[in-house]
Structure formats: structure tokens, C-alpha cells
Enzyme design. Structure first.
Site, PDB file in Angstrom:
ATOM      1  N   ASN A 119     -19.574  -4.555 -38.506  1.00 46.02           N
ATOM      2  CA  ASN A 119     -20.971  -4.933 -38.148  1.00 46.02           C
ATOM      3  C   ASN A 119     -21.407  -3.427 -37.291  1.00 46.02           C
ATOM      4  O   ASN A 119     -21.799  -3.290 -37.084  1.00 46.02           O
ATOM      5  CB  ASN A 119     -20.553  -5.847 -36.825  1.00 46.02           C
ATOM      6  CG  ASN A 119     -21.772  -6.489 -36.539  1.00 46.02           C
ATOM      7  OD1 ASN A 119     -22.664  -6.811 -36.941  1.00 46.02           O
ATOM      8  ND2 ASN A 119     -21.385  -6.120 -34.779  1.00 46.02           N
ATOM      9  N   VAL A 135     -19.663 -12.989 -40.741  1.00 41.46           N
ATOM     10  CA  VAL A 135     -21.178 -14.069 -40.586  1.00 41.46           C
ATOM     11  C   VAL A 135     -22.287 -12.632 -41.567  1.00 41.46           C
ATOM     12  O   VAL A 135     -21.812 -11.773 -40.063  1.00 41.46           O
ATOM     13  CB  VAL A 135     -21.764 -14.583 -39.742  1.00 41.46           C
ATOM     14  CG1 VAL A 135     -20.481 -16.522 -39.903  1.00 41.46           C
ATOM     15  CG2 VAL A 135     -22.031 -14.920 -38.104  1.00 41.46           C
ATOM     16  N   MET A 162     -28.138  -7.824 -38.727  1.00 39.10           N
ATOM     17  CA  MET A 162     -26.952  -7.503 -37.929  1.00 39.10           C
ATOM     18  C   MET A 162     -26.448  -9.034 -38.383  1.00 39.10           C
ATOM     19  O   MET A 162     -26.783 -10.133 -38.702  1.00 39.10           O
ATOM     20  CB  MET A 162     -27.348  -7.830 -36.493  1.00 39.10           C
ATOM     21  CG  MET A 162     -27.732  -6.267 -36.474  1.00 39.10           C
ATOM     22  SD  MET A 162     -26.560  -5.046 -36.221  1.00 39.10           S
ATOM     23  CE  MET A 162     -25.829  -5.787 -34.610  1.00 39.10           C
ATOM     24  N   CYS A 163     -24.733  -8.675 -38.544  1.00 43.97           N
ATOM     25  CA  CYS A 163     -23.765  -9.144 -38.969  1.00 43.97           C
ATOM     26  C   CYS A 163     -23.016  -9.573 -37.279  1.00 43.97           C
ATOM     27  O   CYS A 163     -23.475  -9.037 -36.428  1.00 43.97           O
ATOM     28  CB  CYS A 163     -22.984  -8.955 -39.366  1.00 43.97           C
ATOM     29  SG  CYS A 163     -24.035  -8.227 -41.158  1.00 43.97           S
ATOM     30  N   ARG A 164     -22.054 -10.477 -37.541  1.00 44.07           N
ATOM     31  CA  ARG A 164     -20.867 -10.699 -36.464  1.00 44.07           C
ATOM     32  C   ARG A 164     -19.832 -10.329 -36.879  1.00 44.07           C
ATOM     33  O   ARG A 164     -19.277 -11.226 -38.085  1.00 44.07           O
ATOM     34  CB  ARG A 164     -20.999 -12.240 -36.351  1.00 44.07           C
ATOM     35  CG  ARG A 164     -22.611 -11.860 -34.837  1.00 44.07           C
ATOM     36  CD  ARG A 164     -21.980 -11.843 -33.704  1.00 44.07           C
ATOM     37  NE  ARG A 164     -23.032 -11.521 -32.663  1.00 44.07           N
ATOM     38  CZ  ARG A 164     -23.978 -10.413 -32.363  1.00 44.07           C
ATOM     39  NH1 ARG A 164     -23.249  -9.524 -33.259  1.00 44.07           N
ATOM     40  NH2 ARG A 164     -24.550 -10.348 -31.885  1.00 44.07           N
TER      41      ARG A 164
END
Lengths: 303, 303, 303, 303
Positions: free
Chosen positions: D118, D91, D1-3
Site C-alpha cells: 500500500n 483493493v 492509493m490502495c488499502r
């Protein structure tokens, strides 16, 4: 051996027009360096750095990478967006066995000063400790890497009064500090009995003035090559697409200094004489000063 | 704050069984570090290094990277192939503003010695010059980076006789040099009036003996955590797939020291007491020595 | 344009003796490539990869990097430790505008097969979709990058029966799959009306047999260079320090195939004829097979 | 998982004030992500990307890196210099076994469109080929990597008319293309019998309008978090140094959308409802649209 380029003008240039688009740009020089002295490693693929200022009296910005310049997609993209009237650029070939490291990439910054070096200080190991011990604490602790080039910058900073907190220097002051730096290095190298030759093509700026040298610790040989050119604009010809230095009038709005000519018009490029210091004033006047020490000669040098 | 792990055994282990496959390996610790003192930066993603020896009396090999350990595909692949009976591993979180650089990645090597550090030397800048000036030339010139950890290694090397050309050291000699290193650092820190606390979990090996410390410059607080475990084999349970320290007989064929337990069987892991030095002899005997200086106490310390 | 090297022998060689120590190693070739066809980018600094097997019937190991091979300190260190009797090595120059990426570094692996390519498939974009659509699902999903080279490997895998789960292939089977791969590419390129020339120097191994080609989609021009040499040992001369192929007896214990000769004894190196396939059997016999398709000719080709 | 984070305003903001200086910036989120659904890999250290526009109707610029954002000194430096009124930042944490690669870093660009994601598309492998086959040639060939996120962008581009050569899109057109993209993905996932849940927080811009979604293929659970805030300026309080959204008047001059609130004033941040699409018009009006498909519900969802 490395390569550098510095650019100063009255109005900002897109970095791409200086660094990535010209056929003989410093990036292309990293492929095909015909004028290099050191033939052992025929290209500059061990990282690069660019530095630029966007406004007077502010700190510059630096972008460095240990990837080769020619395949760095971030450099390609940023160069298409960033404009500046004062640019330093450097491509690097490591000379020893050290890991390629971003802390060993030129240019370096301290306050609003920026520094790069093309060449090497022969026998540097034998004067490194003495150099470090001569430094004021804030300069000593600013060292991030291990190169002779960064240490030469530290010594230069040590010649200045409070470089950490000032945002401006006269070009005379920068010039004097540069000459004292070279003199001090020479004295220590002599005292240590170093016989290797040093190549000291240094460049420094505070964002307004630029001082650079073509210097060798020899009265016999030419230093590492350094050329300069000036004109009213550095841009591509709309017909041929070739970049060149346009000389539209007598004013000098652009000065470029580079390890190799950036264009094929060799007549536009003057070779800096060996053991000379060049100053670009904030108003873009160019002055050349011979460095008259024991390595000065009027005789012809060997290439 | 960083994390380290060291492993010594009678027969080689596949690096994957130590570094990448265990659920609570040092790589996973780089995600989820419950025992850390410094909470500001909750993971160790700023590079890593592993060092290992394949045969006695040869130099070790080092693999370092500024990419996080958990996404380094080269590490994953190499760990599936390389076997060793003596392994150092370190994951790193930068504590300052410096660029992440391979020359600042643990472990470091000098001759056949290898060194790593978990912690930091408080106020190191105030003793850096003095430390450098104390070094013999070949040690001084071996410095590649700027970290307190590498400088502590240099000081350690300076305590040994001709470390560059020897391939073997007695564990007593390594132990004495470690104690002298800590004592010398403490003396300089005191003389410089440094009040910050230092965490000195150091580990060193010559490929045969291992010496490591859990040490803090305080008589009040616990040092950075350090655990050890020994047994006959470190391997995964065929049924559960969980790694553990197997104790099949009374012989100790494996010793592991790590910043955090590598397995969920907490009873298999002994906490090293703060301000203690641990020796693993070539024959895998483990000895603990209290470091009895002014930071020694029999009182209970604060966590 | 890139460069590759493959090595197969009866007993393991230290990778350093093959890759980093010889004066004209593939690493040095990345500086100075005299035999290259494509002159636009005169070196191979955009990453490299090495692959090797440690035991028969196990998967190989791969180490790749987007940093230039010559400044990669991990490569230098690993090469001093790792021994193998079957080695692939590749240095890379990107040909387009794509970011240098580890997923685009040769060699690639699938099961225990390893693949690398020197050259390029002209007009690849025009057959890419068709190629992808021809692939079995497990092969299609194994694609990690975007290069023609990796897609050619996928097509090769598609010619084999269950490559995912087998640990051994006969050299005849690998040879047939290679020929079918080239034939299929040619058919699609023809049908798409592609006129650009393709250079297909491919190499594949299952850890026991090796099959490689020197191939060009032209009956007029020479393909990208490829040389081979065999002997009893590849090692440095104790007197001169120069590496060479020692031919101590009539047995062939070592076979090397490389884009350029690795040593200065040109008589030790045979040029593979253009449009030829070379097989190295598990027992180190070398067979050459002409690839007799419409690009076959007995006439002299242009360089 | 990202942001991810996106910022649009009437006047440019220094990237540092958005990305690196705020205590709870997206960079700090890469350390300490409290709101994440996927707990397996508790940080986002596998690379990052930022994209920004400097003038309307020009292409944006992208800076990506596989190094963690928090230790990227180039990001720190550039953020202190670059100003923009439209910024995307992302990110990344890899979810699989693939090498971290710059071609897999968000955001992606095509013409003057920029895209980031995301979440993840569950069972993507089972629709990948079908998705690729639906693409027009110029979109298909623009794919640089292997991620579901980039493929979703390709599908989105395929919904637009000639995205390669246009420099402007109405926000209604972008919104319709986004809805069609999600609907098409859902249809294929259904037809493939995929049962894994997909998280589709997408964001796209042409440099003037922004469209983003908080979406999950479930009528039961909340999607990956997404918050937005608007006001007259996003800046630090001169007294506390804390960043916050200043609401000096009723005009909305700044809109921020982010996976987590960037400031501690939770009342300044509205959670986007799950399965909603948000539009920011060129004039900074914000509109929310429910995505009324089979995953729409008025019932309370589970976190």
C-alpha cells in the site's frame, strides 16, 4: 452450442484433476470439439461456469466468467485448491447477438439446486411470455437473464414444492419434475406451432442426487451427445500422465457425465441413448429411464 | 444511484471535451458525488455507457462497459477521436445483489431511439409481470436485462407507434409517450399498493429531439438532482484550462442536461424543478413543462 | 499464434466492411484458422485489438479487449460507425501461462507509430534484459507489458531518431529501422545461443507509410503465412453478398495484408515470400524487398 | 492509493466473515476511505486481489479481478465458502494512466511467498532499470507487470536465498530481507536524486510468518495508516450483528493488520507507529521493530 460435465463421487476430487489438467478436459473441449452438431461456431469461448458443493445439505458455490475458460487464470488457480464430490461445469458459446454476460452463464442456482443446459429450445421466443406467466412469483423474480436455459430452470423450479426453503429432494421428485418440465415445454411449443427442433440436455442437482437428460424434440435425429462413465477413481496414470477412469473393484465410487468423453479410452464411456433420463442417487447408483413420449422411437436415429 | 449527462448542439463536440477532460466531468462525478440522495454507496463504479449519433436519421452507437469509467482506457482513447452533436452518457452504481452486466448498462437502444434513467422504481418487482404483459411482442422480446430502467424504456416504446421501423419522431410525440409512461407506472404502482418512492429521471432521444424528466413519486420531496445549461459553446478557457459554457451571443447552440453541474460556474446551471419535463427541439429550443399529476405541488419540497 | 490484418486505402472504409461483416474476416479467422503452424491452441480467443487513423499526421486510436473478438458487442457496434483509410487489426492467442491482459494486446502505440506482431521470438527470455538495457530511457519506460512483441516494438523505436515527437517518417526510414531491428534481434539471439526458431511477422505504420515483414529465423522453413492483395475497392458483391477485392481499373486504391486471405478468390491474394519486407507508400505503391541475411535462400522451403 | 488487510489465526475463518460481511470491511473501505492521504481519487475501485493459504507449507491461492471488489459476484460467492487461517486482501486504485490489468493486481506470489503493497515509490521510474539489473535471472523473468509494488517484491526476493524452491523461511530471515529491501530502495532513490516521498507499507508471508511495514521516506510526516488488533476471535456479535475482535482470554489466537480499523471499537485497534516493522510469528506472537535509519525520529510527525 455448449458443453457440460458433471461429476459425483464418494470422496472429493481436486477440481484441477477434473477440469484443467486432463488433456481432453472440458476446458480443452472448448478448443477442439469434434462431436458438435452446430458447426457454425467451432468453439466454446464465450464464458464458462463451474458449480460445486463442499458438504451435503449446504448450498453449492458458483464461479462464472465471460472470459474464455482456457485463459482464466483465476479458474486455473482455484482449481488447484478446491475439492468437491459434486461438480457441475459448463462452457458456453453464445448463439445469438446478445452480449456475453455473467447473468447468462451456466450453472444457475436457486436454494440448494443447481442447473445447466446444453442445447437450445427452438422457437423459445414464442413461448417465453407464456412460460413466464406460469411461474410463481418467487421463481419469476429470480430470473436474472434472458436465456432459454435459465427459463427452463425456472419452469423446473415451478414444478417443485417450495424449492426456496428446502435443502433436500428425493431423486424421484427431481426426476418427476424434470419429466414434467420437458412435457410442459413440448406442449407449449406444439401449441405455438414451433417447428424448430429443441435440444434439451438438462442437468440438475440438489447436492445429493443428480438428474440429467439427453433429449431432442425429434423421433428421427440423435440428440446432442452425452456420455457417462463410472468406476472407482478418476485420476491420472502415474506412468503416462493420462487421466482415466480406474475400475479397481466392482464398487462405483465415481460417476461422470459429459458432452464428450474426457479420456481416450472410448470403451470406458457409454453414450446415453437419445431421449433418456439418467439418475445418480446419493449412494451413486446410476439409473437410466427412457423418456417415452411422442419423440420416443425404437428405430435407429440419424446422427 | 447513478448519474447521467446529455448534450445536444449544432456542431459536433469531441467526446473528450465533454466526458473525460473537464475536471467535473461525469467521469469525475463517479468519484465525488456531492449531491447524491442515496448515501449508502458513495460512487458510481459499476459500469458506464455512452451513446452518440453521428448523422441525423441514422442509428446511434453505444459503448458500454462494466469496468469503472475512470479506469477504462478504451473510453479514454475513443473520447479523443469521436465527435458528435448528440451524446448520452451514464455512470452506474448497482443497487442490488445482481452481477454487474453489460446488458444492464445504460443507455439502451431500440431502432434509432436511445434511453437512460437515473433513479429507481420503488417496488418494481410488484409491477414487473404486469408491465411485461402489457408489451407488444417485439418490444417484450427486445428486453436484454432485468433492470427497472430498461423495463421503463420498454413501456415507453410500447406507447409509440411502430418504433422499430421509424427513423424520426416529433418531439410532441416523444413528450406524450414519456408522460403516458410515467402515468402508467404510477397507476400500476398504486394498484399494487407500493409505498416506496420512485425516482424517474428519464431521458430519451431519436437523434434529433431530446425529452427528459426530473420526477419523483412524492409531493413532499425533491427528485434526484438535474441541471441544465445552454450557450454558444462548451469549451475550456484558453487561460485557465477550466471548462465552461461560453455565451458569446444570444443564440443557443449547445444544451447540456446533467445530474450535476459540469462546471464551477453555478450561475450557468439552472436546476430543473422537480416533476418537470424538458424538451430540446431539433433546432435547440428548450421547453419546460410541469408534470401536473397528483405529485405536483406549488409548495416547497424537502431536499 | 495470432493473426493480423492491415488495410490502407485512398478513401476510408467502414470498419465493419473490413472486420466484422466479411465471412472470412479476421474475426471469423479467430474461429477457424486453417493455415496455422501451431496446432496446440486452435483459435485466437484471447483478446484482440484494432488501431486506426482518421486523419494524416494525427495519432491513431486503439481499441483493445481481453474478451474474444467474436463476442465483443462494443467492437460490433463501433465497427458499424468508424471509418478509416488505415487500419491495423490483431487477434491474439496467449502462448504461455500469463494472464490475458489489455497491456499485452496488440497493436501498441508510441507517438503516432503503431505496431503489431504475428509470431514469437524463440528464447526471448534470454535476450530480454539485454534488449531492455539497450533502450533509451523514454522508450524503456514506455513498456507496459511483458511480451516479446512489445519489446520488439521498443527496439524498433530505439532505431529511430526522436520517435516521441515526430509526426512523420519516410518509408525508407521505417524500412531501415525494421531491418536493423531484425538484425539486432538475430545477433542477440545468436550470442545467447538460442536455437528456437523465431517468427517475426511485424507491421508498423506512422499513419502514412506501412512496413511489414514475413520473416523466420530459418533458411529451411516457411514463415508464418502472410498474404496481400490490392485493387480499386474492397467491398461486398451486391448479388452474392460476398466480399472481394474489386479491380475496376489499373489504379491501386486499396492494399490489404493479412495472415490469411480475407476472401475466397485465392487468385486475388499473393503470398508474401518468406523473409521479405513489404512497403506501402503514402501513395499506395507496394514494394517488396528480400531480407538478405543468413536466413535468405533461393531454395524451396518446407511448409 | 490502495488499502490492504492481513489476517492470521490459529483456526480458519470464513473469508466472508473477514472480507464481505463486516460493515467496515476492506470492501466497504473501497467506498468510503476516511483516512486516506491522497484525496485525488477517493475510492479503490480499480480491482482487488485476495490471497490465502489452506495448509502450512503449501502454496497459497490468489484470486484477482479488475472489476471493483464490491460488485464482484464471484468474490461474494467464494468468500461464503473458503476458509483460511492466513489471508491477504488488497483493493486497488490506479495512480497513473495505465490500463487496469490483472497482472498489476496485488497480491503477487513467488513459490510460497505472497506480497502486497500500500503506497507508492516516488520517482520509481528513475530507479527501475537499476533495480531490474540487480535481479537474479529467475526473479527478473518472473515479473509480470510494470508496477513499483511488484518490482519491490522482486527486490525482496532477490535478498533471499533460493526463494523459488523453499517452502519455509524463518521470520528473522523475512524481516532481514524486508529491511534490506527498504534500505536498498532508499540508497538507489538517493543516488538518483529523487525527492518525492515514498510510502512503503509492505506485507509478505510464506504461509507461516508474516512481516509488514508502515514506512515513509520522511522524518517529518506520518506514513500511510496501518492498524493492528489481536484477540481470541474475530466474529460478529450475536445481538448487534456488528463484527468485533473478541478478547475472551489472554491468548492471542487472531492477529489482524489493516490500513483502517475493521470495526468501530477504536480501542481495539492500535496504530502502528510510522517507520516500524511488525512480525507475526507462526505461533502468533506479535513483535514491533522500529526501522532506525535516517528517516527515524522521536519527534512528533505531521499527519
Amino acid at each position: 452450442m455448449c458443453r457440460f460435465l458433471l461429476y459425483k463421487s464418494n470422496s472429493p476430487i481436486l477440481l484441477a484433476d477434473l477440469l484443467t489438467r486432463p488433456a481432453h478436459s472440458i476446458i480443452m473441449q472448448s478448443f477442439n470439439c469434434k462431436l458438435r452438431i452446430d458447426r457454425r461456431r467451432p468453439m466454446n469461448g464465450d464464458g464458462f461456469g463451474i458449480g460445486w458443493y463442499d458438504e451435503p445439505r449446504t448450498n453449492g458455490c458458483i464461479f462464472t466468467s465471460t472470459l474464455p475458460a482456457w485463459s482464466n487464470i483465476n479458474l486455473q488457480r482455484l482449481a488447484e485448491k478446491i475439492k468437491s464430490a459434486l461438480v457441475f461445469a459448463h462452457v458456453r458459446a453464445t448463439t445469438g447477438d446478445t452480449a456475453t454476460s455473467e447473468s447468462n452463464c451456466h450453472p444457475w442456482q436457486f436454494g440448494n439446486l443447481m442447473w445447466m443446459h446444453n442445447g437450445n429450445i427452438g422457437g423459445f421466443d414464442r413461448i417465453k411470455r407464456r412460460l413466464q406467466n406460469s411461474l410463481r412469483e418467487e421463481v419469476y423474480l429470480s430470473l436474472q437473464g434472458t436465456t432459454d436455459s435459465e427459463h427452463a430452470f425456472a419452469l423446473f423450479l415451478n414444478m417443485l414444492d417450495d424449492p426456496e426453503h428446502r435443502d433436500e429432494f428425493s431423486h424421484a421428485e427431481l426426476r418427476q419434475a424434470m419429466l414434467r418440465t420437458i412435457a410442459q415445454l413440448n406442449q407449449w411449443l406444439d401449441e405455438a406451432g414451433v417447428e424448430e427442433t429443441s435440444l434439451m440436455n438438462f442437468a440438475v442437482t440438489d447436492g445429493q442426487s443428480v438428474v440429467c437428460t439427453r433429449y431432442i424434440t425429434s423421433a428421427e435425429y440423435e440428440g446432442a451427445s452425452l456420455f457417462y462413465s463410472s468406476g472407482s477413481e478418476f485420476r491420472s496414470d502415474p506412468e503416462t500422465g493420462q487421466y482415466r477412469m480406474v475400475k479397481a473393484n466392482k464398487r462405483e465410487d465415481v460417476v461422470v457425465v459429459a458432452s464428450e468423453p474426457l479420456t481416450y479410452e472410448r470403451s470406458d464411456w457409454m453414450a446415453m441413448p437419445t431421449n433418456t433420463l439418467l439418475v445418480i442417487t446419493p449412494k451413486l447408483n446410476v439409473h437410466l429411464y427412457p423418456i417415452r413420449d411422442k419423440y420416443w422411437t425404437n428405430e435407429k436415429r440419424h446422427a
